[in-house]
Design an enzyme around this catalytic site. Structure first.
Site, PDB file in Angstrom:
ATOM      1  N   GLY A  69      78.203  14.053-102.325  1.00 31.08           N
ATOM      2  CA  GLY A  69      77.380  13.270-103.249  1.00 31.08           C
ATOM      3  C   GLY A  69      78.195  12.486-104.255  1.00 31.08           C
ATOM      4  N   GLY A  70      77.621  12.283-105.395  1.00 29.49           N
ATOM      5  CA  GLY A  70      78.190  11.424-106.425  1.00 29.49           C
ATOM      6  C   GLY A  70      77.216  10.288-106.714  1.00 29.49           C
ATOM      7  N   GLU A  71      75.932  10.653-106.780  1.00 28.45           N
ATOM      8  CA  GLU A  71      74.891   9.628-106.896  1.00 28.45           C
ATOM      9  C   GLU A  71      74.775   9.022-108.294  1.00 28.45           C
ATOM     10  OE1 GLU A  71      74.667  12.448-105.193  1.00 28.45           O
ATOM     11  OE2 GLU A  71      73.271  12.302-103.509  1.00 28.45           O
ATOM     12  N   THR A 100      76.220  12.167 -98.556  1.00 28.14           N
ATOM     13  CA  THR A 100      75.807  10.795 -98.838  1.00 28.14           C
ATOM     14  C   THR A 100      76.959   9.821 -98.636  1.00 28.14           C
ATOM     15  OG1 THR A 100      74.749  11.880-100.722  1.00 28.14           O
ATOM     16  CG2 THR A 100      74.474   9.515-100.553  1.00 28.14           C
ATOM     17  N   TYR A 131      75.254  11.451 -93.599  1.00 30.00           N
ATOM     18  CA  TYR A 131      73.836  11.087 -93.699  1.00 30.00           C
ATOM     19  C   TYR A 131      73.461   9.952 -92.741  1.00 30.00           C
ATOM     20  CZ  TYR A 131      72.590  13.547 -98.085  1.00 30.00           C
ATOM     21  OH  TYR A 131      72.288  14.484 -99.047  1.00 30.00           O
ATOM     22  N   HIS A 196      69.502  16.591 -92.738  1.00 27.19           N
ATOM     23  CA  HIS A 196      69.143  16.616 -94.159  1.00 27.19           C
ATOM     24  C   HIS A 196      67.740  16.029 -94.293  1.00 27.19           C
ATOM     25  CE1 HIS A 196      69.569  15.383 -98.513  1.00 27.19           C
ATOM     26  NE2 HIS A 196      68.748  14.448 -98.078  1.00 27.19           N
ATOM     27  N   HIS A 225      67.213  21.957 -96.347  1.00 29.87           N
ATOM     28  CA  HIS A 225      66.473  21.697 -97.592  1.00 29.87           C
ATOM     29  C   HIS A 225      64.964  21.860 -97.363  1.00 29.87           C
ATOM     30  CE1 HIS A 225      70.356  20.111 -98.510  1.00 29.87           C
ATOM     31  NE2 HIS A 225      70.171  18.926 -97.961  1.00 29.87           N
ATOM     32  N   ASP A 286      74.609  24.917 -99.603  1.00 27.15           N
ATOM     33  CA  ASP A 286      74.762  23.513 -99.994  1.00 27.15           C
ATOM     34  C   ASP A 286      75.814  23.443-101.113  1.00 27.15           C
ATOM     35  OD1 ASP A 286      74.322  20.838 -99.641  1.00 27.15           O
ATOM     36  OD2 ASP A 286      72.433  20.755-100.755  1.00 27.15           O
ATOM     37  N   SER A 290      76.125  17.592-104.713  1.00 26.06           N
ATOM     38  CA  SER A 290      75.468  17.222-105.960  1.00 26.06           C
ATOM     39  C   SER A 290      74.008  17.638-105.810  1.00 26.06           C
ATOM     40  CB  SER A 290      75.569  15.727-106.212  1.00 26.06           C
ATOM     41  OG  SER A 290      74.989  15.012-105.151  1.00 26.06           O
TER      42      SER A 290
HETATM   43 ZN    ZN Z   1      71.609  17.476 -97.707  1.00 27.12          ZN
END
Ligand code: ZN
Length: 390
Positions: A69-71, A100, A131, A196, A225, A286, A290
């Site tokens: 991540g790192g959104e 991501t 993703y 995901h 998830h 997970d 993030s």
């Molecule tokens: Zn995921």
């Protein structure tokens, strides 16, 4: 010392075996017997478990071992895991994935981390892809990645029902699924596709469509998830009834629970109440993902990091708060993920399997000791083996 004799343990294999002695030789479980006599001159390290619960080391089917991540911009890129993150969470098998971001995070870096964790003594695998679709791979081809790269066991996480995914439908998923399936069959690996699942209303409709319109079974896909909200978990129960296995995310925050997430313990309790086959549920950490919370406008509201202690915490919540049977709760983090990932010597304590095991306090299920491949990593709450930079 490569011979260990663990005495006087309450063994959950994960099924309850009662009081047993466990003999470990050269990284493997050699025997589990009520009383093992050792009269040989060969030195053995004896350890009195004092009635502690002895169970398999946890098999984590999704960890962003190099960060994920790192959104919220570059400053929010989550950091990579260290050996202690796994050890303190009782995780002895990790499965790494990108997420991501497959631009600044690469499979090359992921593979290097898998190999580093193996050198440090854990068992480590990874999914190719991330993703997005078309699937980014190492060799340029899903089948080659799975068949030729030793630690590659499947594809993931491919994102569906999420604004961060590639907005693909069942045809693209079927293509990915068939490539992974054939490669898995030909290499004796799982070849699973971890999916995901975001919070969009379409949920896992695309997976049901693949099963309906193609020759692939639902079990080719492993959606994660699935405890994101009550409606998605309900769809997950349908997926299980149709022959699939779902994964629940154990890492959470009070804000995420308040926004509607179903805790692992509450989900497992619901599944048991509904008469579902609980062998079709897994929990994963997970870890190092993030954990973004988006507001109704789709803007990032907050961002935290997934924890590898979350499997242990979920197990404790199942047994101590939700009053669920320990053996069933344990399957979600041991035998069930090992089966989905095709790891034949993991997730179960029996002669011949890898000596990946944990000792837990019988009263509060706190982690006392961790052994992986027959080596102690933690004893009586103290880490006794460190990673290179710890
Ligand atoms: Zn995921």
């Amino acid at each position: 010392m490569s011979l260990h004799l663990l005495r006087n343990a309450q063994v959950y294999a994960p099924e309850s075996l009662g009081r047993q002695d466990v003999l470990v030789t050269h990284g493997k479980i050699a025997a589990i017997e009520p009383k093992i006599d050792w009269s040989s001159n060969v030195p053995v390290q004896e350890y009195d478990c004092n009635g502690a619960i002895l169970c398999p080391g946890f098999v984590d089917s999704l960890t962003h071992i190099t960060g994920g991540g790192g959104e919220g911009g570059f400053a929010t890129r989550t950091p990579e895991m260290q050996l202690k993150d796994a050890v303190e969470g009782g995780v002895t098998t990790v499965t790494g994935a990108l997420g991501t971001d497959a631009t600044c995070r690469t499979h090359q870096e992921l593979i290097a981390k898998v190999k580093a964790l193996k050198e440090e003594g854990l068992s480590a695998y990874f999914y190719t892809g991330n993703y997005h679709f078309p699937v980014k791979t190492v060799t340029g081809d899903i089948q080659q990645d799975i068949m030729l790269l030793e630690e590659c066991i499947g594809v993931g996480e491919i994102a569906i029902a999420d604004h961060r995914g590639s907005q693909i439908g069942w045809r693209e998923l079927a293509k990915v699924g068939s490539d992974a399936r054939v490669a898995g069959m030909c290499s004796g690996k799982s070849g699973i596709v971890m999916v995901h699942v975001g919070s969009a209303a379409r949920q896992i409709d695309d997976l049901f469509d693949v099963a309906q319109h193609s020759d692939l079974p639902l079990s080719q896909f492993y959606p994660t998830h699935m405890n994101r909200n009550p409606e998605l978990f309900k769809a997950g129960l349908k997926f299980m009834a149709a022959g699939g296995t779902i994964d629940l995310t154990a890492s959470t925050t009070p804000e995420i629970i308040a926004s509607g997430e179903v805790s692992c313990a509450a989900a497992l309790a619901q599944a048991i109440d509904a008469g579902a086959d609980t062998s079709r549920i897994t929990f994963s950490t997970d870890g190092h993902a993030s954990l973004p919370v988006f507001n109704e406008q789709g803007e990032l509201a907050s961002l935290k990091v997934g924890s590898m202690r979350s499997l242990l915490e979920a197990l404790q919540a199942c047994v101590l708060k939700a009053d669920l049977p320990l053996d069933i709760a344990l399957t979600t983090v041991t035998t069930n993920p090992a089966r989905v990932l095709g790891l034949k010597t993991k997730g179960k304590l029996c002669a011949g399997n890898d000596a990946d095991l944990l000792l837990l306090s019988p009263d509060n299920l706190e982690l006392q000791s961790v052994m992986a491949h027959g080596q102690w990593f933690m004893q009586n709450g103290t880490r006794v083996r460190q990673g290179h930079f710890e």
